[in-house]
Write a protein that holds these residues in place. Structure first.
Motif, PDB file in Angstrom:
ATOM      1  N   LEU A 468      20.298  26.706 -47.338  1.00 27.90           N
ATOM      2  CA  LEU A 468      21.707  26.754 -47.751  1.00 27.90           C
ATOM      3  C   LEU A 468      22.615  27.013 -46.559  1.00 27.90           C
ATOM      4  N   THR A 469      23.638  26.162 -46.406  1.00 32.01           N
ATOM      5  CA  THR A 469      24.638  26.326 -45.354  1.00 32.01           C
ATOM      6  C   THR A 469      26.028  26.279 -45.970  1.00 32.01           C
ATOM      7  N   LEU A 470      26.858  27.234 -45.590  1.00 28.94           N
ATOM      8  CA  LEU A 470      28.251  27.268 -46.016  1.00 28.94           C
ATOM      9  C   LEU A 470      29.132  26.967 -44.816  1.00 28.94           C
ATOM     10  N   GLN A 471      30.125  26.089 -45.023  1.00 26.58           N
ATOM     11  CA  GLN A 471      30.917  25.588 -43.897  1.00 26.58           C
ATOM     12  C   GLN A 471      32.408  25.643 -44.230  1.00 26.58           C
ATOM     13  N   PRO A 472      33.097  26.734 -43.862  1.00 30.20           N
ATOM     14  CA  PRO A 472      34.549  26.784 -44.044  1.00 30.20           C
ATOM     15  C   PRO A 472      35.258  26.271 -42.786  1.00 30.20           C
ATOM     16  N   GLY A 473      36.486  25.775 -42.980  1.00 30.92           N
ATOM     17  CA  GLY A 473      37.292  25.329 -41.853  1.00 30.92           C
ATOM     18  C   GLY A 473      38.769  25.531 -42.128  1.00 30.92           C
ATOM     19  N   ALA A 534      29.620  23.177 -48.916  1.00 27.42           N
ATOM     20  CA  ALA A 534      28.330  23.826 -49.142  1.00 27.42           C
ATOM     21  C   ALA A 534      27.256  22.743 -49.150  1.00 27.42           C
ATOM     22  N   SER A 535      26.191  22.960 -48.399  1.00 23.67           N
ATOM     23  CA  SER A 535      25.102  21.984 -48.366  1.00 23.67           C
ATOM     24  C   SER A 535      23.781  22.699 -48.592  1.00 23.67           C
ATOM     25  N   TYR A 536      22.828  21.965 -49.195  1.00 29.48           N
ATOM     26  CA  TYR A 536      21.545  22.568 -49.537  1.00 29.48           C
ATOM     27  C   TYR A 536      20.445  21.545 -49.324  1.00 29.48           C
ATOM     28  N   LYS A 537      19.410  21.931 -48.568  1.00 28.78           N
ATOM     29  CA  LYS A 537      18.258  21.071 -48.343  1.00 28.78           C
ATOM     30  C   LYS A 537      17.281  21.281 -49.498  1.00 28.78           C
ATOM     31  N   VAL A 538      17.331  20.353 -50.438  1.00 28.95           N
ATOM     32  CA  VAL A 538      16.503  20.469 -51.641  1.00 28.95           C
ATOM     33  C   VAL A 538      15.023  20.364 -51.285  1.00 28.95           C
ATOM     34  N   ALA A 539      14.717  19.479 -50.374  1.00 35.72           N
ATOM     35  CA  ALA A 539      13.355  19.272 -49.907  1.00 35.72           C
ATOM     36  C   ALA A 539      13.449  18.597 -48.550  1.00 35.72           C
ATOM     37  N   ARG A 540      12.310  18.422 -47.922  1.00 36.06           N
ATOM     38  CA  ARG A 540      12.331  17.742 -46.642  1.00 36.06           C
ATOM     39  C   ARG A 540      12.893  16.340 -46.829  1.00 36.06           C
ATOM     40  N   GLY A 541      13.923  16.038 -46.068  1.00 37.32           N
ATOM     41  CA  GLY A 541      14.527  14.719 -46.152  1.00 37.32           C
ATOM     42  C   GLY A 541      15.529  14.546 -47.270  1.00 37.32           C
ATOM     43  N   VAL A 542      15.886  15.644 -47.956  1.00 42.67           N
ATOM     44  CA  VAL A 542      16.862  15.552 -49.054  1.00 42.67           C
ATOM     45  C   VAL A 542      17.924  16.630 -48.853  1.00 42.67           C
TER      46      VAL A 542
END
Length: 808
Positions: A468-473, A534-542
């Motif tokens: 999980l990555t949160l990215q404010p700007g 907000a981005s989330y790596k559900v699985a490798r490559g997703v």
């Protein structure tokens, strides 16, 4: 022109040097990266310079102001590699749009050019210097404020990133619709070079070359040149000339000083010019307006014994009688300093750019001397300074920046009417009809713009967990614009017409064409923008992501004059336009599968704009060239899908698609279409709420493949290959207010290439573009005066040729 021919001829021997003299280079792109808008499959077997691939085969981008793979960026992004740009003949933004479905490009001449993404960016119609473009164009981190730069040939480009959606928290100038981030090849400390020559029908000759290498252990240089010439595609029976030609020259030089891995300075300079016989149009059709029958185009033309050279626009004949010119020069110098300071990198980019525009046009779109002269040459200087600090850590990455911008534009315009103007513009029942009251009537326009912008911006990426990555700007911006516009009007005898309270039938007729006006509009404002992803790596490559952005495009001023009241006084309330207020929502998924041989990416978006800056065109010949007004609300929403696959090093394919629903949500006082204009009882304006924005196709696609097979030819190991690139777009409106007369039918274009490339870096191929000779229009224009005339700009016919390219 002679210099360009000599340049092309001089580059030819370089391109034909024996391939055995060069170092081996991987002959195949990692994928059709130029065509896969998100990126290409990361195949570890192949890496090719110019595609954006690193040693692992991943496509490396700098969309977030740091190097990372495109599949790791939670953003809808199109990546176009330099090799594919060259092989598909996509040597400017106009041709690039065939590879990136959500990019729209329209240009009746270099100044009147629009570059939009998802239907948003700049208003459709005549360019007004008093507003910003919504799609930022950056070349090696330098902001290009004039969209005219998009008409020039790409010069020694490594790759192009088309960033879709607001980018203001990373790019320090208005980028409410997106950004085009162009990266050129940089100086190297290993000697290398490339050369390319193409010849084709329509007298097409294009030569490109670049050379790079060390001067000392710490100083390297790179020089690149590009030259393009081609005969026009429309024949002018009045002047016996082919118009819409190409005659382009580009030069770029760079010096890299790198005393250590932690510090570098790059000094770059570039110069480009165009000197084409341009820009004109052809007769397309007429449509009935609300004017009286004797004031429609057919009756007006018959009254002066005029007939068009052809009623079939694809005969490509015109009879424009005014001189045509599109002299265009652009260039500048930049100084980029990168210094690793502490845990991060400090970057300073200082730049000066200029633009010199010398046009001549035929604004009546006919062979009659109605508008005898229309030219508005201008000169621009812009200065930019950007400071950025980038930090990358285990759990936190961030970018902090400041941006300063100053621009000065000066314009000197001349518009004059000719001997056919009176009978065209004065009612036959008037006593002035058989006079020459409008012959020689001239308007001299003087204007300048001073544009200042200051901004601070920043964006952070917090890795809450490995997935999980949160990215404010955020971005804070201050804009100030000061302008001046003056129109002085003179009779054919040279007497100045003044608004002094005196009236006469002659003066009334002349003021109906040109009205004196002097205004000094100004605008200043602060605005605050922010976004959150907000981005989330559900699985490798997703990777899944969601974004919300609240941003602004700065307000503007009307630099081409404003409407007048019944006493011919300027309506000063129309001198400024409000900022656009933008709310943007986006969600997407990026996937890699089949052992990273395939990529499928999907994004859905909605952009709502309040106080959309629209272009309003006045129906008369010279009262106003067009002015800006705020539409109540606009919405662009849609879905984009990108797929690319490479099952083996012998075959790759891609399909990119976009559905875009871009409409005026509320525009109750828009200009009326020609079918509802021109009559004494015609509405002053129309409600076009719910109708489609101009230039936007609901459906657009790009698709293609390349297949190759290993062969030995003339004792050289290499590959024979076949490539195909196609595109389709559905119908779109070519007028700010949709009209039954200005819808452009959908069309599909097909481009093929067949060639042989060696392992040593030689590439020889033949190509054909618009292979099936599709008849289509790039734009349609509503003729002035509400006469029902519709003119148009046909797209290029079938073209074919051969290219020889080598790298060493």
């Amino acid at each position: 022109m002679n210099f360009r021919v000599l340049l092309a001829g001089g580059a030819a021997p370089l391109a034909l040097i024996a391939p055995g003299a060069f170092a081996a280079e991987a002959p195949v792109e990692a994928v059709p990266t130029a065509t896969a808008p998100v990126d290409a499959p990361a195949d570890a077997q192949v890496s090719s310079a110019g595609t954006g691939a690193n040693d692992s085969g991943d496509i490396v981008v700098t969309a977030r102001r740091r190097a990372e793979t495109a599949q790791d960026v939670p953003l809808a992004i199109s990546v176009v590699g330099g090799e594919h740009i060259d092989s598909t003949g996509s040597f400017n933004v106009g041709r690039l749009q065939q590879l990136t479905p959500t990019l729209q490009f329209y240009s009746s001449n270099p100044r009147n050019t629009a570059v939009n993404i998802r239907g948003l960016g700049v208003p459709f119609g005549l360019t007004n210097d008093g507003i910003e473009q919504g799609v930022g164009i950056y070349v090696d981190d330098v902001y290009n404020s004039r969209v005219a730069s998009a008409t020039f040939d790409f010069l020694d480009v490594k790759q192009i990133e088309v960033l879709r959606g607001p980018q203001g928290t990373l790019y320090g100038k208005n980028t409410t619709a997106g950004a085009i981030n162009i990266t050129t090849n940089q100086p190297t400390f290993d000697f290398e070079g490339k050369a390319e020559v193409s010849v084709g029908n329509l007298n097409f000759v294009q030569a490109k070359g670049a050379i790079s290498g060390p001067i000392t252990d710490t100083l390297a240089a790179r020089f690149a040149v590009s030259s393009t010439s081609r005969r026009g595609t429309i024949y002018n029976v009045t002047t016996n000339q082919w118009i819409q030609s190409q005659d382009n020259l580009g030069l770029r030089g760079q010096l890299l000083f790198k005393p250590s891995e932690a510090f570098s300075i790059t000094l770059a300079g570039d110069y480009s010019e165009q000197d084409a016989v341009c820009c004109g149009s052809v007769y397309v059709r007429t449509g009935t307006t609300q004017r009286a029958t004797n004031r429609q185009f057919a009756a007006l033309a018959a009254a002066q014994g005029y007939t068009v050279p052809s009623t079939n626009p694809f005969d490509r004949l015109t009879d424009l009688d005014s001189a045509l010119q599109a002299g265009n020069k652009i260039g500048g110098v930049s100084l980029k300093v990168k210094w690793d300071v502490g845990p991060g990198t400090l970057t300073s980019v200082t730049a000066w750019r200029f633009w010199d525009w010398k046009p001549q046009n035929d604004r009546d779109f006919t062979g009659l001397p109605i508008v005898a002269k229309s030219q508005n040459p201008s000169q621009q200087d812009q200065y930019t300074q950007e400071l950025r600090y980038n930090y990358s850590g285990d759990s936190l990455d961030f970018v902090l920046g400041a941006f300063g911008f100053y621009q000065r534009i000066d314009t000197q315009g001349t518009e004059a009417h000719g001997s056919a103007s009176t009978k065209w513009n004065v009612n036959p029942s008037s006593s002035l009809y058989n006079t020459q009251v409008l012959d020689g009537l001239t308007a001299l326009n003087t204007q300048y713009l001073k544009n200042t912008s200051l901004a601070v911006f920043g964006q952070a990426s917090w890795k809450v967990t490995p997935e999980l990555t949160l990215q404010p700007g955020i971005r804070v911006n201050y804009d100030k614009k000061d302008g001046f516009y003056q129109r002085r009007v003179f009779t054919g005898a040279g007497t100045e017409i003044l608004l002094d309270g005196t009236t006469s039938a002659t003066k009334t007729a002349q003021l109906a064409i040109f009205t004196p006006q002097t205004i000094s509009p100004s605008f200043s404002d602060w605005n605050f923008s922010y976004d959150f992803t907000a981005s989330y790596k559900v699985a490798r490559g997703v990777l899944v992501y969601a974004t919300y952005a609240k941003t602004f495009k700065s307000g503007g001023i009307n630099q081409n004059g404003v409407p007048v009241d019944a006493s011919n006084n300027p309506i000063l309330a129309a001198a400024t336009v409000k900022p656009e207020s933008v709310q943007h929502y986006e969600a997407g998924i990026k996937t890699e599968f089949w052992d990273r041989r395939a990529i499928f990416n999907l994004s859905a978006f909605r952009t709502d704009i309040k106080d959309y800056q629209a272009n309003v065109n006045n129906g008369q010949f010279g009262v106003l060239r067009g002015y800006l007004a705020n539409a109540g609300a606009v919405r662009s929403q849609g879905i984009e899908a990108d797929f690319s696959v490479r099952p083996s090093e012998r075959f790759n394919a891609y399909v990119n698609s976009a559905y875009t629903d871009a409409t005026y949500r509320k525009f109750v006082d828009a200009p009326c279409p020609p079918e509802l204009s021109g009559g004494t009882s015609s509405p002053a304006n129309c409600d076009i709420s719910g109708q489609r924005l101009p230039g936007v196709s609901k459906w657009s696609f790009s698709f293609g493949f390349e297949a190759n097979a290993p062969v030995e030819f003339l004792k050289q190991d290499g590959q024979v290959y076949l490539g195909y690139d196609g595109s389709y777009r559905s119908d779109f409106s070519s007028n700010p207010t949709p009209s039954a007369y200005t819808w452009i039918d959908g069309y599909s274009l097909s481009n093929f290439r067949l060639g042989f490339r060696t392992d040593a870096g030689l590439d020889v191929y033949g190509w054909v573009r618009n292979a099936f000779d599709q008849d289509y229009f790039e734009q349609l224009f509503v003729g002035p005066g509400n006469t029902g005339l519709i003119a148009g700009l046909p797209g290029d016919p079938r073209t074919w040729g051969f290219t020889v390219r080598t790298n060493f």
